[in-house]
Design an enzyme around this catalytic site. Structure first.
Site, short mmCIF file in Angstrom:
data_model
loop_
_atom_site.label_atom_id
_atom_site.label_comp_id
_atom_site.label_asym_id
_atom_site.label_seq_id
_atom_site.Cartn_x
_atom_site.Cartn_y
_atom_site.Cartn_z
N TYR A 7 43.27 34.28 48.08
CA TYR A 7 42.49 33.20 47.46
C TYR A 7 43.41 32.25 46.69
O TYR A 7 43.37 31.03 46.89
CB TYR A 7 41.42 33.78 46.55
CG TYR A 7 40.47 32.73 46.01
CD1 TYR A 7 39.67 31.98 46.87
CD2 TYR A 7 40.36 32.49 44.64
CE1 TYR A 7 38.81 31.01 46.39
CE2 TYR A 7 39.50 31.54 44.15
CZ TYR A 7 38.73 30.79 45.02
OH TYR A 7 37.88 29.83 44.53
N GLU A 12 46.75 31.81 46.71
CA GLU A 12 47.70 31.09 47.56
C GLU A 12 46.94 30.24 48.58
O GLU A 12 47.39 29.15 48.95
CB GLU A 12 48.63 32.10 48.25
CG GLU A 12 49.95 31.54 48.70
CD GLU A 12 50.80 30.99 47.56
OE1 GLU A 12 50.87 31.62 46.49
OE2 GLU A 12 51.40 29.91 47.75
N VAL A 16 31.61 37.58 35.92
CA VAL A 16 31.36 38.32 34.69
C VAL A 16 30.04 37.95 34.02
O VAL A 16 29.33 38.85 33.53
CB VAL A 16 32.57 38.19 33.73
CG1 VAL A 16 32.74 36.78 33.20
CG2 VAL A 16 32.49 39.19 32.62
N PHE A 18 27.15 40.73 33.37
CA PHE A 18 26.80 41.15 32.00
C PHE A 18 25.30 40.93 31.74
O PHE A 18 24.63 41.80 31.19
CB PHE A 18 27.62 40.38 30.96
CG PHE A 18 29.04 40.88 30.80
CD1 PHE A 18 29.52 41.96 31.52
CD2 PHE A 18 29.90 40.26 29.89
CE1 PHE A 18 30.83 42.41 31.38
CE2 PHE A 18 31.21 40.72 29.72
CZ PHE A 18 31.68 41.78 30.47
N GLY A 43 39.32 43.67 28.03
CA GLY A 43 38.50 43.00 27.02
C GLY A 43 39.21 41.90 26.27
O GLY A 43 38.58 40.96 25.80
N ARG A 73 38.61 33.73 29.07
CA ARG A 73 38.20 32.71 30.03
C ARG A 73 37.54 31.60 29.22
O ARG A 73 37.17 31.79 28.05
CB ARG A 73 37.20 33.26 31.06
CG ARG A 73 37.73 34.33 31.99
CD ARG A 73 38.79 33.78 32.94
NE ARG A 73 39.20 34.79 33.93
CZ ARG A 73 40.17 35.68 33.75
NH1 ARG A 73 40.85 35.70 32.61
NH2 ARG A 73 40.49 36.53 34.72
N1 UDP Z 1 35.09 41.20 34.17
C1 UDP Z 1 34.67 42.27 33.39
N2 UDP Z 1 33.53 42.95 33.77
C2 UDP Z 1 32.81 42.60 34.87
C3 UDP Z 1 33.25 41.50 35.66
C4 UDP Z 1 34.40 40.82 35.27
O1 UDP Z 1 35.30 42.62 32.38
O2 UDP Z 1 31.77 43.24 35.14
C5 UDP Z 1 36.30 40.45 33.73
C6 UDP Z 1 37.33 40.28 34.84
O3 UDP Z 1 38.20 41.39 34.87
C7 UDP Z 1 38.01 39.00 34.40
C8 UDP Z 1 36.91 38.21 33.68
O4 UDP Z 1 35.88 39.16 33.39
O5 UDP Z 1 39.04 39.27 33.49
C9 UDP Z 1 36.34 37.07 34.50
O6 UDP Z 1 35.99 37.57 35.77
P1 UDP Z 1 35.29 36.66 36.86
O7 UDP Z 1 35.30 37.43 38.16
O8 UDP Z 1 33.99 36.16 36.36
O9 UDP Z 1 36.22 35.38 36.98
P2 UDP Z 1 37.79 35.19 37.31
O10 UDP Z 1 38.52 36.47 37.06
O11 UDP Z 1 37.83 34.79 38.72
O12 UDP Z 1 38.20 34.14 36.36
#
Ligand code: UDP
Length: 227
Positions: free
Chosen positions: A59, A61, A101, A105, A120, A124
Site C-alpha cells: 500500500y 509503496e 480504529v 472502538f 497506545g 494520529r
Molecule cells: N489501532 C488500535 N486498535 C484497533 C485498530 C487500530 O490500537 O482496534 C491502532 C493502529 O495500530 C494504529 C492506529 O490505531 O496505530 C490507527 O489505525 P488505523 O488502521 O485506523 O489507521 P492507520 O494505521 O492506517 O493510520
C-alpha cells in the site's frame, strides 16, 4: 498483489482514459506515503520513511508509485491533475468492521466489549469527513497543477487517549486491552496543512468531539437494532 496491481496497472489505465477524454484527475493519495515519519509534522516536501518490503509495503509503496505515474503523465503529456494526500478521516457511514480504529472502538464500546489498543502511545490526527470533502472540492477547482497537497486535521491524539474518549462518550463499560505493536505501525502522524491553507484557503473546522459525537450517534442508529 491486488493492491500493487491497482496502484500500477489500474492507475495506468485510469491515466490512459483521462488523457483520451481530456478529463481532470484527482488522485486520492494518502499520508501512508510518509511511512513511519521521522519528520513531524509532515510537510509535502518530506520524502518519507517507508519499508517497501514490510507488511504495509504494497500500500505505502503502491500509493507512492501511483503518485509517480500520475505526475510523469502530467509532466510529459499534460494530464490535468491534482494530488491530495489524505490523512486519517472519520465520520458517519463508516463500515463497522473495516478495521480502522475509530469504527473498531465505537462498535466495541457500544457493546461493552474490550477495546484493543496496540501499544497506545502512537498518535494520529483525525479529519472529519465533511472537512475532507470540502478540501478535495477546492483542490479540484485549482486550475493549475500544484504538486501534492496534504488534506487532514493537525489535531493529534494518542490511541490510548482516543480509546478513553470513546468509552467516556458512549458511557460504555468496556475495558481497554493493550496489545504489542503491529509491524511497521507508524508511531506518529500529523499533517502540516500550510500548503492547503495557502492555495485552497482551506482548513478543517469540525471540532473532534463534535465529529466523534455524530459518528457515535450514527453507529448507535445503525447497529443498536441488531444487537
Ligand atoms: N489501532 C488500535 N486498535 C484497533 C485498530 C487500530 O490500537 O482496534 C491502532 C493502529 O495500530 C494504529 C492506529 O490505531 O496505530 C490507527 O489505525 P488505523 O488502521 O485506523 O489507521 P492507520 O494505521 O492506517 O493510520
Amino acid at each position: 498483489m491486488d493492491t500493487v496491481q491497482a496502484n500500477t496497472l489500474g492507475v495506468y489505465r485510469v491515466v490512459a482514459l483521462a488523457l483520451q477524454k481530456r478529463a481532470k484527475l484527482l488522485q486520492a493519495s494518502t499520508s501512508e506515503i510518509y511511512g513511519d515519519p521521522l519528520e513531524h509534522p509532515q510537510p509535502e516536501t518530506y520524502h518519507g520513511n517507508v519499508n517497501h518490503l514490510g507488511v504495509r509495503g504494497c500500500y505505502e509503496e503502491g500509493k507512492r508509485i501511483a503518485e509517480t505515474i500520475f505526475s510523469i503523465h502530467h509532466q510529459t503529456y499534460g494530464l490535468r491533475l491534482q494530488i491530495a494526500r489524505i490523512f486519517n478521516t472519520y465520520g458517519p457511514g463508516m463500515r463497522e468492521n473495516d478495521g480502522r480504529v475509530i469504527p473498531e472502538f465505537i462498535y466495541a464500546a457500544l457493546r461493552n466489549q474490550p477495546l484493543t489498543v496496540y501499544v497506545g502511545s502512537q498518535t494520529r490526527s483525525f479529519c472529519y469527513v465533511d472537512d475532507l470533502i470540502k478540501g478535495l472540492i477546492r483542490l479540484q477547482r485549482v486550475p493549475k497543477y500544484i504538486d501534492p497537497v496534504n488534506i487532514g486535521n493537525p489535531k493529534e491524539i494518542s490511541m490510548l487517549q482516543l480509546a478513553r474518549r470513546v468509552i467516556q462518550m458512549t458511557n460504555s463499560k468496556s475495558r481497554i486491552r493493550i496489545l504489542p505493536s503491529q509491524t511497521d505501525d507508524p508511531r506518529q502522524r500529523k499533517p502540516d496543512v500550510r500548503k492547503a491553507s495557502h492555495f485552497l484557503k482551506w482548513s478543517p473546522d469540525t471540532n473532534f468531539d463534535l465529529g466523534l459525537r455524530r459518528t457515535i450517534d450514527d453507529f448507535r442508529n445503525r447497529f443498536t437494532a441488531e444487537s
